[in-house]
Write a protein that holds these residues in place. Structure first.
Motif, PDB file in Angstrom:
ATOM      1  N   ARG A 134      14.721  -7.113   4.528  1.00 36.22           N
ATOM      2  CA  ARG A 134      13.161  -6.282   4.500  1.00 36.22           C
ATOM      3  C   ARG A 134      12.341  -7.355   3.962  1.00 36.22           C
ATOM      4  O   ARG A 134      12.355  -8.197   3.244  1.00 36.22           O
ATOM      5  CB  ARG A 134      13.508  -5.197   3.345  1.00 36.22           C
ATOM      6  CG  ARG A 134      12.195  -4.434   3.581  1.00 36.22           C
ATOM      7  CD  ARG A 134      12.335  -3.196   2.768  1.00 36.22           C
ATOM      8  NE  ARG A 134      13.296  -2.213   3.539  1.00 36.22           N
ATOM      9  CZ  ARG A 134      13.683  -0.817   2.914  1.00 36.22           C
ATOM     10  NH1 ARG A 134      13.167  -0.689   1.389  1.00 36.22           N
ATOM     11  NH2 ARG A 134      14.717  -0.125   3.366  1.00 36.22           N
ATOM     12  N   ALA A 138       6.992  -4.820   2.150  1.00 33.76           N
ATOM     13  CA  ALA A 138       7.517  -3.263   2.149  1.00 33.76           C
ATOM     14  C   ALA A 138       8.487  -2.887   1.240  1.00 33.76           C
ATOM     15  O   ALA A 138       9.149  -1.958   1.037  1.00 33.76           O
ATOM     16  CB  ALA A 138       8.472  -3.254   3.776  1.00 33.76           C
ATOM     17  N   SER A 140       9.246  -1.612  -2.848  1.00 29.24           N
ATOM     18  CA  SER A 140       8.340  -0.716  -3.866  1.00 29.24           C
ATOM     19  C   SER A 140       7.932  -1.815  -4.717  1.00 29.24           C
ATOM     20  O   SER A 140       8.326  -2.840  -4.980  1.00 29.24           O
ATOM     21  CB  SER A 140       9.377   0.110  -4.524  1.00 29.24           C
ATOM     22  OG  SER A 140      10.207  -0.420  -5.518  1.00 29.24           O
ATOM     23  N   GLY A 142       8.176  -2.022  -8.144  1.00 31.83           N
ATOM     24  CA  GLY A 142       9.387  -2.583  -8.897  1.00 31.83           C
ATOM     25  C   GLY A 142      10.149  -3.362  -8.365  1.00 31.83           C
ATOM     26  O   GLY A 142      10.729  -4.336  -9.006  1.00 31.83           O
TER      27      GLY A 142
ATOM     28  N   GLY B  63      12.311   1.871  -6.190  1.00 35.22           N
ATOM     29  CA  GLY B  63      12.624   2.147  -4.751  1.00 35.22           C
ATOM     30  C   GLY B  63      13.352   3.383  -4.571  1.00 35.22           C
ATOM     31  O   GLY B  63      13.722   3.691  -3.407  1.00 35.22           O
ATOM     32  N   GLY B  65      11.738   6.340  -4.117  1.00 32.50           N
ATOM     33  CA  GLY B  65      10.711   6.981  -3.267  1.00 32.50           C
ATOM     34  C   GLY B  65       9.528   7.847  -3.716  1.00 32.50           C
ATOM     35  O   GLY B  65       8.915   8.499  -3.091  1.00 32.50           O
ATOM     36  N   LYS B  66       9.290   7.255  -5.110  1.00 31.40           N
ATOM     37  CA  LYS B  66       8.262   8.044  -5.594  1.00 31.40           C
ATOM     38  C   LYS B  66       6.782   7.967  -5.154  1.00 31.40           C
ATOM     39  O   LYS B  66       6.196   8.746  -4.946  1.00 31.40           O
ATOM     40  CB  LYS B  66       8.289   7.670  -7.345  1.00 31.40           C
ATOM     41  CG  LYS B  66       9.642   8.009  -8.086  1.00 31.40           C
ATOM     42  CD  LYS B  66       9.356   7.375  -9.423  1.00 31.40           C
ATOM     43  CE  LYS B  66       9.297   5.861  -9.439  1.00 31.40           C
ATOM     44  NZ  LYS B  66      10.444   5.068  -9.227  1.00 31.40           N
ATOM     45  N   THR B  67       6.439   6.521  -4.968  1.00 30.51           N
ATOM     46  CA  THR B  67       5.212   6.232  -4.176  1.00 30.51           C
ATOM     47  C   THR B  67       5.412   6.849  -2.982  1.00 30.51           C
ATOM     48  O   THR B  67       4.008   7.297  -2.572  1.00 30.51           O
ATOM     49  CB  THR B  67       5.002   4.577  -4.495  1.00 30.51           C
ATOM     50  OG1 THR B  67       4.933   4.317  -5.790  1.00 30.51           O
ATOM     51  CG2 THR B  67       3.686   4.345  -3.719  1.00 30.51           C
ATOM     52  N   THR B  68       6.131   6.643  -2.085  1.00 32.86           N
ATOM     53  CA  THR B  68       6.282   7.201  -0.838  1.00 32.86           C
ATOM     54  C   THR B  68       6.016   8.920  -0.912  1.00 32.86           C
ATOM     55  O   THR B  68       5.333   9.216  -0.086  1.00 32.86           O
ATOM     56  CB  THR B  68       7.467   7.065  -0.020  1.00 32.86           C
ATOM     57  OG1 THR B  68       7.977   5.529  -0.101  1.00 32.86           O
ATOM     58  CG2 THR B  68       7.475   7.396   1.390  1.00 32.86           C
ATOM     59  N   HIS B 216       7.767   4.470 -15.995  1.00 31.82           N
ATOM     60  CA  HIS B 216       9.070   3.537 -16.533  1.00 31.82           C
ATOM     61  C   HIS B 216       8.886   3.375 -18.012  1.00 31.82           C
ATOM     62  O   HIS B 216       9.864   2.968 -18.466  1.00 31.82           O
ATOM     63  CB  HIS B 216       9.109   2.306 -15.725  1.00 31.82           C
ATOM     64  CG  HIS B 216       9.161   2.276 -14.269  1.00 31.82           C
ATOM     65  ND1 HIS B 216      10.246   3.035 -13.756  1.00 31.82           N
ATOM     66  CD2 HIS B 216       8.589   1.914 -13.100  1.00 31.82           C
ATOM     67  CE1 HIS B 216      10.416   2.893 -12.383  1.00 31.82           C
ATOM     68  NE2 HIS B 216       8.936   2.373 -12.013  1.00 31.82           N
TER      69      HIS B 216
HETATM   70  N1  LIG Z   1       6.280   0.344   4.980  1.00 28.51           N
HETATM   71  C1  LIG Z   1       7.585   0.721   4.791  1.00 28.51           C
HETATM   72  N2  LIG Z   1       8.825   0.017   5.342  1.00 28.51           N
HETATM   73  C2  LIG Z   1      10.023  -0.135   5.101  1.00 28.51           C
HETATM   74  N3  LIG Z   1      10.362   0.344   3.885  1.00 28.51           N
HETATM   75  C3  LIG Z   1       9.661   0.615   3.086  1.00 28.51           C
HETATM   76  C4  LIG Z   1       8.084   0.918   3.352  1.00 28.51           C
HETATM   77  N4  LIG Z   1       7.225   1.511   2.467  1.00 28.51           N
HETATM   78  C5  LIG Z   1       8.406   1.756   1.309  1.00 28.51           C
HETATM   79  N5  LIG Z   1       9.624   1.408   1.795  1.00 28.51           N
HETATM   80  C6  LIG Z   1      11.223   1.462   1.117  1.00 28.51           C
HETATM   81  O1  LIG Z   1      11.132   2.788   0.709  1.00 28.51           O
HETATM   82  C7  LIG Z   1      11.687   3.060  -0.399  1.00 28.51           C
HETATM   83  C8  LIG Z   1      10.943   3.491  -1.494  1.00 28.51           C
HETATM   84  O2  LIG Z   1       9.714   2.981  -1.823  1.00 28.51           O
HETATM   85  P1  LIG Z   1       8.608   3.580  -2.753  1.00 28.51           P
HETATM   86  O3  LIG Z   1       7.569   2.573  -3.020  1.00 28.51           O
HETATM   87  O4  LIG Z   1       8.349   5.051  -2.667  1.00 28.51           O
HETATM   88  O5  LIG Z   1       9.520   3.450  -4.477  1.00 28.51           O
HETATM   89  P2  LIG Z   1       9.191   3.972  -5.755  1.00 28.51           P
HETATM   90  O6  LIG Z   1      10.298   5.131  -6.353  1.00 28.51           O
HETATM   91  O7  LIG Z   1       7.743   4.111  -5.874  1.00 28.51           O
HETATM   92  O8  LIG Z   1       9.584   2.699  -6.601  1.00 28.51           O
HETATM   93  P3  LIG Z   1       8.930   1.699  -7.833  1.00 28.51           P
HETATM   94  O9  LIG Z   1       9.407   2.549  -8.964  1.00 28.51           O
HETATM   95  O10 LIG Z   1       9.429   0.357  -7.766  1.00 28.51           O
HETATM   96  O11 LIG Z   1       7.259   1.982  -7.943  1.00 28.51           O
HETATM   97  C9  LIG Z   1      11.980   1.248  -1.084  1.00 28.51           C
HETATM   98  O12 LIG Z   1      13.233   1.085  -0.511  1.00 28.51           O
HETATM   99  C10 LIG Z   1      10.937   0.585  -0.051  1.00 28.51           C
HETATM  100  O13 LIG Z   1      11.145  -0.588   0.205  1.00 28.51           O
END
Ligand SMILES: Nc1ncnc2c1ncn2[C@@H]1O[C@H](COP(=O)(O)OP(=O)(O)OP(=O)(O)O)[C@@H](O)[C@H]1O
Ligand SMILES: [Mg+2]
Lengths: 311, 263
Positions: A134, A138, A140, A142, B63, B65-68, B216
């Motif tokens: 990846r 892309a 997250s 963390g 990772g 998926g929180k931010t997503t 966190h």
């Molecule tokens: N544009 C993208 N293309 C491919 N994968 C993506 C994309 N955006 C996010 N992801 C993937 O989606 C997953 C969730 O990401 P997200 O940013 O939502 O995590 P998070 O829970 O906010 O983590 P953190 O605590 O690290 O902030 C991760 O595996 C990330 O690599």
């Protein structure tokens, strides 16, 4: 490396930026096999101190030495001994996770056998193995931080300097990351690490609490805790919100209330106040009792009550 | 600082209803929300609801998926499947309505570094279509409360992290949103600044604003009325901190997290 040389030695460092004394006579040392923590409020000078050790910041006075080499005069040779992870490590966001790792392994001239072994270990800690293909952009927040850590730890320098490496890293990975740090220290590496997580502070061999450019407390986590010069009561139970109001309502000048998640810590100076606080909480649904201060209590007490904290 | 609260506008019409539940009852209602990137599922059919005025902790592994998920709830990213309502409005069908009702503080604060504090506030006010008078009145009030008034002419890039964070919060609540999304608002911030920040969060919640926050720092999880924990795109636990500790037999939220998420 010889055993007598001190991996990191800092004496009387001073650095002024205009009006601000970023470093105001800081001294510290880190021995082989030791993990030393730098903690302190924003702007205390932690990043400047680390930058000086890495030869990136020129001190106005005092010196920093790494493996016996002067960081100002012999910056290039110092760099060969140091692994440094700045607060804002820049990954190549268009490269994949694997490509980033390879890039840094090349940069640090890590041999291919060592590379494989390291990478395996680092992927296990970070959980990034499924995402090797990846793009770093892309990942997250963390995951990016963990990849930056992996890129820093892909080689084994004598001295490792990590500026808030675990910011944004989840609880599970933080605890695994500490296992790696312990392993590295076990191999003789000297580590200087800053952190905003107070629960991590207890894990260091020694701690330096920085405030306004100097060390206001240092020693083992236990020794730093013993610098807490006040009295402390812990309040727990369903009524803590009410209890907080009551104590604030007393308006006693030397009494502070801090909330730590599901408990209150009431900090005060005089023995006489103890009874008054307990009386104020008599009809509130809480338990009150004395406790040992945490590092966070000490941090807050020293930073808000030290004479140089005024203003 | 007062949240705008529900109001009649927030009451959904029949076409917005989600089966038996009335989305307008909740600050946030999520049903089967899913997001894929190629063949990778970042958010995997999550369902839950957040009460009005609640401080809701949205925890999870890196990772997970929180931010997503938050970006979908803010109308910034289209879901692949599923539905969500914020303040009674569907995020897919009415993203422009959502934007006026929510505040969003991103993991990287989203401030303009080469603008001053005051310019950041004015610029944000412009984006939300506030009048100059509204920006001045509410902006002044906020800067005062956030302890930033004396620094308003300072360039944002020159500020310590704790200041930037308070400014970002100020910008996120300038238009009095009823739901505030905070994505790791205190990342890297020292214990004193975090404490001050949480005092502000409580004040907002007391004024009726719903707080949806990721962190966190496990001590912050204790400040939330309820928390959810995400792993690999799914919500695997959701309850009050006290109940989660009881269920897992753990003494602290740190232990709860290690148990629930531990690999
Ligand atoms: N544009 C993208 N293309 C491919 N994968 C993506 C994309 N955006 C996010 N992801 C993937 O989606 C997953 C969730 O990401 P997200 O940013 O939502 O995590 P998070 O829970 O906010 O983590 P953190 O605590 O690290 O902030 C991760 O595996 C990330 O690599
Ligand atoms: Mg995130």
């Amino acid at each position: 490396m010889t055993d007598t040389v001190i991996p990191i030695l800092v004496e009387g460092l001073r650095k002024r930026y205009g009006e601000i004394n970023a470093l105001d006579g800081l001294s510290l040392r880190v021995e082989h096999g030791e993990i030393v923590g730098l903690i302190g409020p924003d702007g205390a000078g932690k990043t400047t101190a680390m930058g000086t050790v890495c030869g990136l910041v020129r001190p106005d006075d005092g010196f920093a030495r790494v493996m016996g080499l002067d960081c100002r005069e012999e910056g290039q040779r110092v760099k060969e001994h140091i692994g440094y992870m700045p607060q804002r490590f820049s990954l190549y966001s268009d490269l994949t996770v694997a490509e980033n790792l390879r890039f840094f392994a090349d940069l640090f001239e890590v041999s291919s056998s060592e590379r494989r072994e390291r990478q395996e270990r680092l992927m296990a800690f970070s959980g990034l193995a499924p995402f090797l293909g990846r793009r770093a952009g892309a990942l997250s927040g963390g995951m990016k931080q963990k990849l930056a850590l992996c890129c820093t730890l892909i080689h084994t320098p004598d001295v490792l300097i990590l500026d808030e490496p675990t910011t944004g890293v989840d609880v599970v990975s933080r605890s695994e990351f500490w296992t790696i740090l312990r392993d590295l220290a076990g191999e003789g590496m000297a580590l200087l690490v800053s952190t905003p997580y107070m629960e991590e502070a207890a894990l260091f061999d020694r701690l330096i609490l920085m405030h306004r450019g100097r060390a206001v407390a240092s020693g083992t986590p236990g020794e730093v805790r013993s610098r807490f010069g006040q009295r402390l009561l812990e309040v727990t139970g369903p009524g803590i919100a009410k209890a907080r109001e009551r104590i604030v309502g007393l308006r006693w000048p030397g009494v502070d209330v801090h909330r730590f998640g599901d408990r209150l810590h009431v900090v005060h100076d005089l023995e006489e106040e103890d009874a008054g606080i307990r009386e104020a909480l008599a009809r509130v649904d809480v338990r009150v009792g004395p406790v040992e201060p945490t590092i966070e209590d000490t941090f807050i007490s020293l930073v808000t009550h030290s004479p140089e904290a005024a203003g | 600082m007062k949240g705008r609260g529900a109001g009649m506008e927030g009451v959904p019409t029949a076409s917005m209803s989600a089966g038996d539940v009335a989305p307008g009852k909740y600050a946030v209602l999520v049903q089967g929300l899913t997001r894929r990137f190629g063949d990778f599922t970042a958010v995997d059919g999550i369902s839950f609801s957040v009460e009005r005025g609640e401080i809701f902790g949205f925890l999870g592994a890196n990772g997970a998926g929180k931010t997503t998920a938050i970006r979908m709830l803010c109308g910034l990213l289209a879901p692949t499947e599923g539905e969500a309502w914020v303040d009674g409005f569907p995020v897919v069908a009415a993203p422009e309505k959502i934007k006026r009702r929510i505040g969003y503080m991103s993991q990287r604060f989203g401030l303009y570094d080469d603008l001053t504090i005051q310019e950041n506030v004015s610029f944000t006010g412009g984006i939300y279509g506030l009048s100059r008078r509204e920006v001045t009145e509410r902006g002044d009030l906020l800067l005062e409360r956030l302890g930033l008034k004396d620094y308003r002419r300072r360039l944002t890039s020159s500020l310590p992290l704790g200041f930037k964070q308070r400014l970002a919060l100020g910008c996120a609540v300038l238009h009095s949103p009823s739901v505030l999304f905070l994505d790791e608002p205190t990342g890297g911030v020292d214990p004193l600044a975090r404490r001050q920040f949480w005092d502000l969060i409580y004040e907002l919640a007391d004024g009726g604003t719903t707080i949806f926050v990721t962190t966190h720092y496990m001590d912050e999880a204790e400040y939330c009325r309820r928390v959810s924990i995400m792993v690999d795109g799914r919500v695997v636990a959701l309850d009050s901190p006290a109940r989660l500790k009881q269920q897992t037999g753990a003494g602290t939220m740190q232990d709860v997290f290690l148990q629930v998420v531990g690999r």
